[in-house]
Design an enzyme around this catalytic site. Structure first.
Site, mmCIF file in Angstrom:
data_model
loop_
_atom_site.group_PDB
_atom_site.id
_atom_site.type_symbol
_atom_site.label_atom_id
_atom_site.label_comp_id
_atom_site.label_asym_id
_atom_site.label_seq_id
_atom_site.Cartn_x
_atom_site.Cartn_y
_atom_site.Cartn_z
ATOM 1 N N ARG A 25 0.771 -1.236 0.116
ATOM 2 C CA ARG A 25 -0.055 0.154 -0.024
ATOM 3 C C ARG A 25 0.955 1.255 -0.168
ATOM 4 N NH1 ARG A 25 -4.714 -2.709 1.429
ATOM 5 N NH2 ARG A 25 -4.629 -4.153 2.991
ATOM 6 N N ASP B 21 -15.777 -5.899 -2.440
ATOM 7 C CA ASP B 21 -16.733 -4.439 -1.863
ATOM 8 C C ASP B 21 -16.480 -3.507 -3.236
ATOM 9 O OD1 ASP B 21 -13.902 -4.058 -1.850
ATOM 10 O OD2 ASP B 21 -14.094 -2.654 0.080
HETATM 11 O O1 F6P Z 1 -8.833 -5.367 1.874
HETATM 12 C C1 F6P Z 1 -8.477 -6.677 2.488
HETATM 13 C C2 F6P Z 1 -8.175 -6.507 3.873
HETATM 14 O O2 F6P Z 1 -7.813 -7.955 4.331
HETATM 15 C C3 F6P Z 1 -9.328 -6.215 4.851
HETATM 16 O O3 F6P Z 1 -10.384 -7.004 4.833
HETATM 17 C C4 F6P Z 1 -8.872 -5.786 6.163
HETATM 18 O O4 F6P Z 1 -9.315 -4.791 6.840
HETATM 19 C C5 F6P Z 1 -7.230 -5.371 5.560
HETATM 20 O O5 F6P Z 1 -7.016 -5.881 4.321
HETATM 21 C C6 F6P Z 1 -6.247 -5.459 6.400
HETATM 22 O O6 F6P Z 1 -5.129 -4.691 5.989
HETATM 23 P P1 F6P Z 1 -3.700 -5.294 6.262
HETATM 24 O O7 F6P Z 1 -3.287 -6.696 5.595
HETATM 25 O O8 F6P Z 1 -2.647 -4.049 5.743
HETATM 26 O O9 F6P Z 1 -3.739 -5.262 7.497
#
Ligand code: F6P
Length: 320
Positions: free
Chosen positions: A72, A130
């Site tokens: 990200r 989503d």
């Molecule tokens: O968007 C996918 C997801 O797994 C969501 O369901 C969750 O809220 C988020 O990513 C968790 O993000 P990370 O892996 O950055 O903790």
């Protein structure tokens, strides 16, 4: 179009590898070259990319995660970051970009297209399902099956000890994983962010169940609806039941992709290449009523995808 690039971005999702494979092989089949970008937009900015060939995507269709790695990227949200990425577009002669990811990743693609006019197409890859405009996103089916598998296991121990279990699942601000896994897993109650709930009603239902001889209860809580720990605590206080909480977390996102995810990823990856070949840009590929489609990237933003509340109603009726 002679040379395109492909990346995976945002949270990984099982089936992303099948999508990468489809993009690479379909493009090469049509005489194009493909550059693989490592680590999403971060790799785009840093020039962490290399030419892919047919062999680069051999033996990956069955693997979870993403061989291109993902991230990200904060830097890509800045004009300076995007300018660095554009230097790599020129350096590598990239004429079109396929981004496999969720809405945050698509936002990056849209802004980049607006600033630099590079043709972009998004392939929905997120376990959350989503993304507005498509019935399906890559990874959702595997995640749901991972949750159902966990519910099956929890049910064994819940019955043995006559316990109530709260299971918190992912989904960000949406309840798609909770709803589908909850129905498939026979959960007593499913809490989703899209529908308000009353903890007293939930407890009354649990107590009615126990009165008529139920040996266990399973409550699925979407992370966007409430904290599983808080719900578990409240249930314990209001009912006095032996209540345990399991937060499934990232195990939902891993594992061998289901056949459905692999097939859908192959169709969507292939469609993305067709979109670019046909000279279209600013598109997302998706599935509507079992048909693979391409639609405007703008349709993804500013609205929330509807949850099937009839399915939620049915889950409630069946778990009475
Ligand atoms: O968007 C996918 C997801 O797994 C969501 O369901 C969750 O809220 C988020 O990513 C968790 O993000 P990370 O892996 O950055 O903790």
């Amino acid at each position: 179009m002679q040379r395109i690039a492909v990346m995976t971005s945002g949270g990984d999702a099982p089936g992303m590898n099948a999508a990468v494979r489809a993009v690479v092989r379909k493009a090469i089949y049509h005489g194009m070259e493909v550059i693989g970008i490592n680590r999403g937009y971060n790799g785009f900015i840093e020039g962490d990319m290399w030419p892919m060939n047919l062999g680069s995507v051999a033996d990956i269709i069955h693997r979870g995660g993403t061989v291109l790695h993902t991230a990200r990227s904060k830097e890509f949200t800045t004009p300076e970051g995007r300018a660095k990425a554009y230097e790599n577009v020129e350096r590598f002669g990239i004429q079109g970009l396929v981004v496999i990811g969720g809405d945050g990743s698509f936002k990056g693609a849209k802004v980049f297209h607006e600033e630099y006019n590079l043709p972009v197409v998004g392939v929905p890859g997120t376990i959350d399902n989503d993304i507005p405009g498509t019935d399906y996103t890559i990874g959702f089916d595997t995640a749901v099956n991972n949750v159902v598998d966990a519910i099956n296991k929890i049910r064994d121990t819940a019955t043995s000890h006559e316990r109530t279990f709260v299971v918190e699942v992912m989904g960000r601000n949406a309840g798609f994983i909770a709803l589908k896994a909850g129905l498939a897993g026979g959960a007593e109650t499913i809490l989703v962010p899209e529908v308000p709930f009353d903890i007293n009603n939930i407890c009354n239902k649990l107590m009615r169940g126990v009165k008529r001889g139920k040996l266990h209860s399973i409550i699925i809580v979407a992370e966007g609806a409430a904290s599983g720990l808080e719900i578990g605590q409240k249930i314990k206080e209001l009912t006095g039941f032996d209540t345990k909480v399991t937060i499934l977390g990232h195990l939902q996102r891993g594992g061998i992709p289901t056949a459905t995810d692999r097939v859908m990823a192959s169709l969507l990856g292939s469609k993305a290449v067709e979109v670019l070949m046909n000279g279209h840009t600013n598109k997302v590929v998706g599935v509507r009523n079992s048909e693979t489609i391409a639609y405007d990237l703008d349709e993804v933003f500013g609205k929330k995808k509807d949850l099937d509340t009839e399915m939620l109603e049915l889950a409630n009726i069946l778990s009475i």
